[in-house]
Enzyme design. Structure first.
Site, PDB file in Angstrom:
ATOM      1  N   LEU A 202       0.871  -1.175   0.000  1.00  0.00           N
ATOM      2  CA  LEU A 202       0.000   0.000   0.000  1.00  0.00           C
ATOM      3  C   LEU A 202       0.906   1.221   0.000  1.00  0.00           C
ATOM      4  O   LEU A 202       1.949   1.218   0.666  1.00  0.00           O
ATOM      5  CB  LEU A 202      -0.891   0.035   1.243  1.00  0.00           C
ATOM      6  CG  LEU A 202      -2.007  -1.010   1.369  1.00  0.00           C
ATOM      7  CD1 LEU A 202      -2.752  -0.804   2.692  1.00  0.00           C
ATOM      8  CD2 LEU A 202      -2.984  -0.940   0.207  1.00  0.00           C
ATOM      9  N   ASP A 203       0.514   2.274  -0.723  1.00  0.00           N
ATOM     10  CA  ASP A 203       1.276   3.522  -0.683  1.00  0.00           C
ATOM     11  C   ASP A 203       1.382   4.001   0.759  1.00  0.00           C
ATOM     12  O   ASP A 203       0.504   3.736   1.582  1.00  0.00           O
ATOM     13  CB  ASP A 203       0.576   4.611  -1.511  1.00  0.00           C
ATOM     14  CG  ASP A 203       0.561   4.285  -3.000  1.00  0.00           C
ATOM     15  OD1 ASP A 203       1.376   3.462  -3.434  1.00  0.00           O
ATOM     16  OD2 ASP A 203      -0.270   4.870  -3.713  1.00  0.00           O
ATOM     17  N   ARG A 204       2.434   4.749   1.039  1.00  0.00           N
ATOM     18  CA  ARG A 204       2.656   5.267   2.385  1.00  0.00           C
ATOM     19  C   ARG A 204       1.402   5.957   2.957  1.00  0.00           C
ATOM     20  O   ARG A 204       1.011   5.735   4.103  1.00  0.00           O
ATOM     21  CB  ARG A 204       3.811   6.276   2.369  1.00  0.00           C
ATOM     22  CG  ARG A 204       4.088   6.879   3.761  1.00  0.00           C
ATOM     23  CD  ARG A 204       4.802   8.217   3.635  1.00  0.00           C
ATOM     24  NE  ARG A 204       6.181   8.066   3.244  1.00  0.00           N
ATOM     25  CZ  ARG A 204       7.201   7.907   4.095  1.00  0.00           C
ATOM     26  NH1 ARG A 204       6.964   7.856   5.405  1.00  0.00           N
ATOM     27  NH2 ARG A 204       8.432   7.808   3.663  1.00  0.00           N
TER      28      ARG A 204
ATOM     29  N   ASN B 216      -0.326   2.932  -8.076  1.00  0.00           N
ATOM     30  CA  ASN B 216      -1.085   4.207  -8.087  1.00  0.00           C
ATOM     31  C   ASN B 216      -2.323   4.168  -8.970  1.00  0.00           C
ATOM     32  O   ASN B 216      -2.830   5.211  -9.402  1.00  0.00           O
ATOM     33  CB  ASN B 216      -0.194   5.383  -8.522  1.00  0.00           C
ATOM     34  CG  ASN B 216       0.932   5.692  -7.559  1.00  0.00           C
ATOM     35  OD1 ASN B 216       1.799   6.504  -7.860  1.00  0.00           O
ATOM     36  ND2 ASN B 216       0.967   5.062  -6.402  1.00  0.00           N
TER      37      ASN B 216
ATOM     38  N   ARG C 227      -5.419   6.252  -7.899  1.00  0.00           N
ATOM     39  CA  ARG C 227      -5.070   7.677  -7.885  1.00  0.00           C
ATOM     40  C   ARG C 227      -5.050   8.254  -9.306  1.00  0.00           C
ATOM     41  O   ARG C 227      -5.564   9.351  -9.556  1.00  0.00           O
ATOM     42  CB  ARG C 227      -3.726   7.866  -7.179  1.00  0.00           C
ATOM     43  CG  ARG C 227      -3.770   7.450  -5.715  1.00  0.00           C
ATOM     44  CD  ARG C 227      -2.394   7.318  -5.085  1.00  0.00           C
ATOM     45  NE  ARG C 227      -1.724   8.619  -5.008  1.00  0.00           N
ATOM     46  CZ  ARG C 227      -0.486   8.777  -4.538  1.00  0.00           C
ATOM     47  NH1 ARG C 227       0.206   7.727  -4.116  1.00  0.00           N
ATOM     48  NH2 ARG C 227       0.052   9.977  -4.499  1.00  0.00           N
TER      49      ARG C 227
END
Length: 288
Positions: free
Chosen positions: A122-124, A220, A223
């Site tokens: 997972l992205d930060r 991503n 996003r």
């Protein structure tokens, strides 16, 4: 023991060669047991007939997990909820606290040779459910069969603007620019196909709360696709957001359901929608 006494007083009298401070330290470290149960209270009232055991081995307590909580653990897997702001994994050169580093320390408490293996990330700034494998075999099996093994992968996204279409699918090919930003293209050459489905849960003039499910899991992906339809994720400056309605990225991995690699049974892990994501839909909300 023969008569009533407080635990510390009894230990001071019975344990030879150790001073008051050393015995207090042993108590606080969990090295003293009464009738087989760890006891840390100095003035614990002992009764005749009870057995007091002193362990010379220091009890190793698990370090607290920071920005992370364990939902499920067995011999094959650890499933966790990661908070926004915690990195999933860092490069070898970085010493930053990560989910990976903390969970490695966690499994090594029982056996120093244990370790964990990254299955997905997972992205930060994205919170939510993620899993790690406890062996390379399980990691490879999950990664090689990911499309068939994972049955549900659902996110909650807080996006800018009112999404007019109640349900939709976004499909494109994703590539990475030299500045490490992902972008959509219609040209499949050297690109990865990405498909995102969404459903509107709640909306007003300024914001929409979406349930987003992934058909593919690209870097991503959500996003980029939200920016593509003109509704970037709140707080996502990299992908077009102008809003700071909440003090974090408006993306949360809410649900992960998959076939367990050993049992073949469907396991499902679901978390609540972060309360912050609901703030823009409350009366009197003033965006920051």
């Amino acid at each position: 023991m023969q008569e009533n006494a407080e635990l510390l007083a009894f230990l001071l009298q019975s344990v030879k060669g150790e001073g008051r401070n050393a015995i207090k330290a042993m108590l606080s470290r969990g090295q003293i047991a009464v009738d087989g149960k760890t006891q840390k209270v100095f003035n614990f009232a002992l009764k005749p007939g009870q057995t007091v055991t002193v362990s010379k081995e220091r009890i190793v307590e698990a370090p607290p997990l920071i920005g992370l909580s364990i939902l499920f653990e067995d011999d094959d897997l650890i499933v966790v909820v990661k908070e926004a702001g915690l990195l999933s994994i860092a490069s070898d050169q970085e010493s930053e606290l990560t989910a990976y580093r903390q969970l490695n320390a966690h499994v090594r408490l029982t056996d120093p040779s244990n370790r964990i293996f990254v299955v997905h990330r997972l992205d930060r700034d994205t919170s939510g459910v993620m899993m790690f494998a406890k062996s390379e075999r399980v990691q490879q099996e999950l990664q090689n069969t990911w499309q068939n093994t994972v049955k549900e992968r659902t996110y909650i996204a807080l996006v800018e603007g009112q999404v007019k279409k109640q349900e939709g699918t976004i499909s494109s090919y994703l590539k990475e620019s030299k500045t490490l930003k992902m972008y959509s293209t219609s040209n499949p050459t050297d690109a990865q196909h990405a498909v995102t489905h969404y459903k509107v849960l709640q909306s007003n003039r300024n914001y929409s709360l979406l349930e987003v499910s992934l058909e593919t899991g690209r870097k991503n992906q959500i996003r980029v696709h939200m920016e593509d339809i003109g509704h970037p994720i709140v707080g996502d400056k990299k992908y077009g957001s102008k809003s700071r309605a909440i003090p974090r990225l408006g993306l949360h991995a809410r649900l992960l359901a998959f076939l367990h690699p050993s049992t073949g049974k469907l396991v499902r892990f679901e978390t609540d929608i972060p309360k912050l994501f609901l703030n823009p839909f409350k009366d009197g909300f003033i965006p920051k």
